[in-house]
Design a protein around this motif. Sequence first.
Motif, PDB file in Angstrom:
ATOM      1  N   TYR A 114       0.830  -1.209   0.000  1.00 36.33           N
ATOM      2  CA  TYR A 114       0.000   0.000   0.000  1.00 36.33           C
ATOM      3  C   TYR A 114       0.862   1.255   0.000  1.00 36.33           C
ATOM      4  O   TYR A 114       0.684   2.151  -0.837  1.00 36.33           O
ATOM      5  CB  TYR A 114      -0.930  -0.013   1.206  1.00 36.33           C
TER       6      TYR A 114
ATOM      7  N   ARG B 150      -9.299  -0.924   3.520  1.00 35.00           N
ATOM      8  CA  ARG B 150      -8.779   0.105   4.414  1.00 35.00           C
ATOM      9  C   ARG B 150      -9.909   0.729   5.225  1.00 35.00           C
ATOM     10  O   ARG B 150     -11.085   0.504   4.951  1.00 35.00           O
ATOM     11  CB  ARG B 150      -8.061   1.185   3.599  1.00 35.00           C
TER      12      ARG B 150
ATOM     13  N   THR C  72      -4.377  -3.001  -3.817  1.00 37.22           N
ATOM     14  CA  THR C  72      -5.124  -3.587  -2.708  1.00 37.22           C
ATOM     15  C   THR C  72      -6.223  -4.535  -3.177  1.00 37.22           C
ATOM     16  O   THR C  72      -6.585  -5.462  -2.468  1.00 37.22           O
ATOM     17  CB  THR C  72      -5.731  -2.490  -1.814  1.00 37.22           C
TER      18      THR C  72
ATOM     19  N   ASP D 231      -2.765   0.993  -7.518  1.00 39.71           N
ATOM     20  CA  ASP D 231      -3.378   0.532  -6.279  1.00 39.71           C
ATOM     21  C   ASP D 231      -3.575  -0.982  -6.368  1.00 39.71           C
ATOM     22  O   ASP D 231      -4.421  -1.472  -7.111  1.00 39.71           O
ATOM     23  CB  ASP D 231      -4.720   1.230  -6.059  1.00 39.71           C
TER      24      ASP D 231
END
Length: 250
Positions: free
Chosen positions: A162, A191, A205, A203
């Motif tokens: 991250y 998150r 994630t 990103d």
Amino acid sequence: MTTGQPLGIQLYSVRDDIGPADLDGTLARLAGLGFTHAEPYDILTDPDRLGSALRDAGLSAASAHASVVRHDVTQVLDAAEALGIGTVITPYVDPGSIADRAGVRRLAETLNAAAALAAARGIRIGYHNHDFEFAQEVDGVPAYELLAGLLDPAVVLELDVYWAGVGGADVFELLPRLGDRVRLLHVVHEREPGNDRPVLGVDATGRMGEVFALAAASLELPVVEVVAHHSDVWPLVARNAAYFLAGAAA
């Protein structure tokens, strides 16, 4: 139900629940969610108490955050050895300390020297990134890239996926270049609500399967870190555990 894969959690995620009275219950609760490993962020205050609580909860501690920049290296290694921790990771440095080539070189020399001392005791030294190592450039090169090139191969990397993305790194390009230097990953799928920090790089994630595939050859342990400042962290911890243990990152 878990996939049987090891999964760690950085204990800073539940720092507000850890204390003299709450350590045992907090660790037991994490084990109940399916975590197999805990990554402590304080091994110096009371290593005996920490070790006892980890054993009682059935959690292993393969790695820990403990800065060899800020703390006495011998004391850090003594605590790690007492806890059976094999990898001691410097988690943070002052961004200003690596704003130029001399600063990056000093950090590399400190980590390399600590690694030599640690190796004699069967312990490894590692480094964990935030965003600034990628956002700050030294002579046109991200400070992280310069640091990685100056580190002894004995110093392992714990890549925080991250934070690397926030700093502007494309982790899908970065991981193949770092190769087997990356032995641990800090990961997060979900998150805290309201965390709208822009991810300047890619990103990752929601693409953990791809991340894990790229790191698979050398990855020893994924470590979840979720930090909640304005909400109850436990539902977030539970959902992240469920996501990774369900094989979403396989």
